[in-house]
Motif scaffolding. Structure first.
Motif, PDB file in Angstrom:
ATOM      1  N   LEU A   5      69.730   3.959  61.461  1.00 39.38           N
ATOM      2  CA  LEU A   5      69.595   5.218  62.191  1.00 39.38           C
ATOM      3  C   LEU A   5      69.241   4.958  63.646  1.00 39.38           C
ATOM      4  O   LEU A   5      69.786   5.582  64.561  1.00 39.38           O
ATOM      5  N   ILE A   6      68.317   4.001  63.860  1.00 41.36           N
ATOM      6  CA  ILE A   6      67.924   3.678  65.234  1.00 41.36           C
ATOM      7  C   ILE A   6      69.094   3.060  65.995  1.00 41.36           C
ATOM      8  O   ILE A   6      69.394   3.450  67.122  1.00 41.36           O
ATOM      9  N   LEU A   7      69.776   2.094  65.350  1.00 45.92           N
ATOM     10  CA  LEU A   7      70.856   1.385  66.042  1.00 45.92           C
ATOM     11  C   LEU A   7      72.005   2.324  66.402  1.00 45.92           C
ATOM     12  O   LEU A   7      72.648   2.168  67.443  1.00 45.92           O
ATOM     13  N   LEU A   8      72.257   3.326  65.565  1.00 43.42           N
ATOM     14  CA  LEU A   8      73.375   4.240  65.827  1.00 43.42           C
ATOM     15  C   LEU A   8      73.120   5.126  67.040  1.00 43.42           C
ATOM     16  O   LEU A   8      74.052   5.708  67.582  1.00 43.42           O
ATOM     17  N   THR A   9      71.846   5.227  67.471  1.00 42.25           N
ATOM     18  CA  THR A   9      71.555   6.019  68.666  1.00 42.25           C
ATOM     19  C   THR A   9      71.714   5.195  69.941  1.00 42.25           C
ATOM     20  O   THR A   9      71.369   5.664  71.017  1.00 42.25           O
ATOM     21  N   ASN A  10      72.220   3.960  69.784  1.00 40.62           N
ATOM     22  CA  ASN A  10      72.400   3.061  70.926  1.00 40.62           C
ATOM     23  C   ASN A  10      71.090   2.894  71.704  1.00 40.62           C
ATOM     24  O   ASN A  10      70.967   3.296  72.857  1.00 40.62           O
ATOM     25  N   PRO A  11      70.101   2.279  71.087  1.00 41.12           N
ATOM     26  CA  PRO A  11      68.725   2.312  71.589  1.00 41.12           C
ATOM     27  C   PRO A  11      68.491   1.371  72.771  1.00 41.12           C
ATOM     28  O   PRO A  11      69.268   0.452  73.005  1.00 41.12           O
ATOM     29  N   HIS A  12      67.396   1.610  73.483  1.00 40.16           N
ATOM     30  CA  HIS A  12      66.951   0.634  74.475  1.00 40.16           C
ATOM     31  C   HIS A  12      66.010  -0.358  73.788  1.00 40.16           C
ATOM     32  O   HIS A  12      65.817  -0.311  72.570  1.00 40.16           O
ATOM     33  N   HIS A  13      65.364  -1.231  74.565  1.00 36.14           N
ATOM     34  CA  HIS A  13      64.645  -2.362  73.971  1.00 36.14           C
ATOM     35  C   HIS A  13      63.542  -1.978  73.002  1.00 36.14           C
ATOM     36  O   HIS A  13      63.443  -2.543  71.913  1.00 36.14           O
ATOM     37  N   LEU A  14      62.700  -1.005  73.401  1.00 36.50           N
ATOM     38  CA  LEU A  14      61.535  -0.696  72.585  1.00 36.50           C
ATOM     39  C   LEU A  14      61.952  -0.223  71.194  1.00 36.50           C
ATOM     40  O   LEU A  14      61.425  -0.694  70.175  1.00 36.50           O
ATOM     41  N   LEU A  15      62.932   0.695  71.151  1.00 29.51           N
ATOM     42  CA  LEU A  15      63.397   1.191  69.855  1.00 29.51           C
ATOM     43  C   LEU A  15      64.031   0.070  69.033  1.00 29.51           C
ATOM     44  O   LEU A  15      63.886   0.013  67.813  1.00 29.51           O
TER      45      LEU A  15
END
Lengths: 290, 249
Positions: free
Chosen positions: A246-256
């Motif tokens: 779920l996190i990766l699909l939001t195209n996260p920045h470093h902290l996430l």
């Protein structure tokens, strides 16, 4: 099987570290300088930390070097060779890359292969054991490879690869969990075959050989936590695969991305705990237990 | 070293007679006694006189109840030690070569000075024949009393495993299974010696003799039995009067 913390830490951390080293090794244009150094530092800390933890479950760790001698027959010995090869090859590769800014592609590929070989040999130590039917299955090495490569890709920042491999790892883990429940019965060992008395009637353990416990019961008959097995499996899958995806699909920045990696790590730890705690050794049959 | 030999010249092992074993545990004690004082590291105990004693044993006696579909249940005492398998998985998993099967007599042994105590051999054994000694950190297992059977300092009758020597019921027999005329080969052939967990593919050398069928009294009733039926169903005379008088009170 007794879920020894040393072995859970070892398989989890080393699996992740070797997965990261694999992706660093095959990268055609790897990060250099301080960024590259940080990647290698994390990978080696995980791998070496795990390997050191594994020596804590030895009765005689000071003789560990002898374990290199039987690579012809023993998966544990092959694992020792593969792990040292991976560390040496990837150490040299990283050294030239970071210090001399020289990318030796072939060395990276050889190191990456050695990393895969280490994960494979680790998984075969468990897969080879006929006495633990839950482990004795072709899906066990696939599970180890999928988790190592998926977690490694996540740490290496290869987002699209990580999404694919973590999804695969989650599916394999789910299959391994629930399909594994049947394997003990499929293997066909019962109190009847264990005692050879099965064709005369129903065999029941009447008296154990001793009033207390023993090494065999402590090591092989672990029943704590079975009640919550299904819940823990869902927690493991959620932390290992669902939340990171779920996190990766939001195209996260470093902290996430760090949160995704920590969640994955926690999920693998829970899954590895279950890997041991839910594995039933046939010797329990002699005690009327599973 | 950790590869198994293709064949062994002799196949030393035990026949354990489940019909004869009375479950006295004398073999357990004599095994522990001999093996803690002789070859290799002693068999340690932890908290032996406390509330939670644990210790290393190479031989343990279980007891099982077998309930047939019809008839009475049967109690079977079941001594269990290393079966010195032909296809011993504990040997090939060993990373150091400490675990090995001897070519000359087929005995599976541990070279304790090479053992790192990883425990993998115990994991691979379906029979629970190996125990990691908590004090010494090395794997212990039945040696078939290798330090007795070839020991010329002992009188000849003592040159057999301690468990066999001590068994008061004669339920344990020691010999060479490679020789078809040996006592153990003959016993096993006559009484249908069986393998434990054959589905594990370990090809154990030790054989277990199944309990003989229990005899029955059916058809053995004496011809005079019908005349032995109790005759006086009701008390008579003085006792009869007393019985009635007491009923009325």
């Amino acid at each position: 099987m007794h879920p020894a913390p040393s072995v859970i830490v070892f398989t989890t951390l080393s699996g992740l570290g070797l997965g990261l080293l694999f992706w660093l090794g095959i990268d055609p244009d790897p990060s250099r300088g301080w960024v590259g150094f940080t990647f290698f530092l994390i990978a080696f800390a995980l791998t070496i930390g795990g390997l050191m933890a594994s020596t804590f479950h030895l009765g005689r760790p000071e003789r560990a070097l002898k374990a290199f001698s039987q690579w012809r027959s023993s998966w544990l010995s092959r694992e020792a060779w593969a792990a040292v090869s991976a560390l040496v090859l990837m150490g040299l590769y990283g050294f030239f890359l970071i210090i001399f800014d020289t990318h030796i592609g072939i060395l990276g590929w050889l190191g990456a292969l050695a990393c895969l070989a280490t994960v494979g040999t680790t998984s075969m130590i468990y897969t080879q054991l006929k006495t633990v039917p839950r482990w004795h299955h072709w899906s066990t090495p696939i599970l180890f490879f999928a988790l190592s490569l998926g977690g490694g890709a996540l740490l290496a920042g290869k987002i699209s690869t990580a999404i694919f491999l973590i999804a695969v790892a989650g599916c394999v883990q789910a299959y391994w969990f629930w399909q594994g429940d049947q394997r003990f019965d499929e293997a066909g060992s019962t109190m009847g075959t264990a005692t050879g008395l099965g064709d005369r009637g129903k065999v029941r353990a009447f008296e154990p050989p001793h009033t207390g416990t023993n090494y065999l019961l402590n090591e092989f008959v672990y029943v704590v936590g079975r009640k919550h097995g299904d819940k823990l499996r869902l927690i493991a899958l959620g932390l290992m695969a669902v939340l990171p995806l779920l996190i990766l699909l939001t195209n996260p920045h470093h902290l996430l991305a760090i949160i995704a990696a920590l969640s994955h790590l926690a999920g693998v730890v829970v899954a590895r705990w279950l890997f041991f705690a839910q594995a039933e050794h046939v010797v329990g049959l002699y005690y009327g237990k599973r | 070293m950790t590869s198994l030999p293709e064949t062994t010249t002799r196949k030393l092992g035990l026949v354990i007679d489940l019909d004869t074993c009375v479950g006295c545990h004398a073999c357990v004690i004599s095994c522990k006694g001999w093996n803690t004082e002789n070859y290799g590291a002693p068999l340690s105990d932890q908290d032996p006189y406390g509330a939670d004693p644990v210790g290393t044993f190479l031989n343990r006696v279980h007891s099982y109840e077998v309930q047939p579909d019809q008839g009475a249940a049967q109690l079977v005492h079941f001594p269990k030690s290393c079966l010195h398998c032909d296809d011993a998985p504990c040997v090939t998993v060993c990373p150091t070569g400490a675990s090995y099967k001897r070519v000359e007599d087929g005995i599976v042994l541990v070279n304790e000075s090479d053992c790192i105590g990883c425990g993998l051999c115990a994991w691979s054994c379906p029979y629970g024949a190996r125990e990691l000694d908590a004090a010494e950190g090395v794997m212990k297992k039945c040696t078939l009393c290798v330090d007795r059977i070839y020991n010329e300092n002992l009188p000849e009758e003592d040159r057999e495993p301690a468990c066999v020597r001590t068994c008061p019921a004669g339920a344990r027999h020691f010999g060479d299974f490679a020789d078809p005329d040996s006592n153990v080969s003959k016993l096993s052939a006559e009484r249908g010696g069986m393998d434990l967990m054959p589905e594990q593919g370990t090809k154990p050398v030790n054989k277990y003799l199944p309990p003989r069928p229990k005899d029955s009294w059916e058809g053995e009733v004496d011809v005079l039995a019908p005349w032995l039926e109790p005759v006086a169903q009701e008390p008579q005379g003085f006792l009869g009067w007393l019985d009635k008088a007491l009923e009325k009170i």
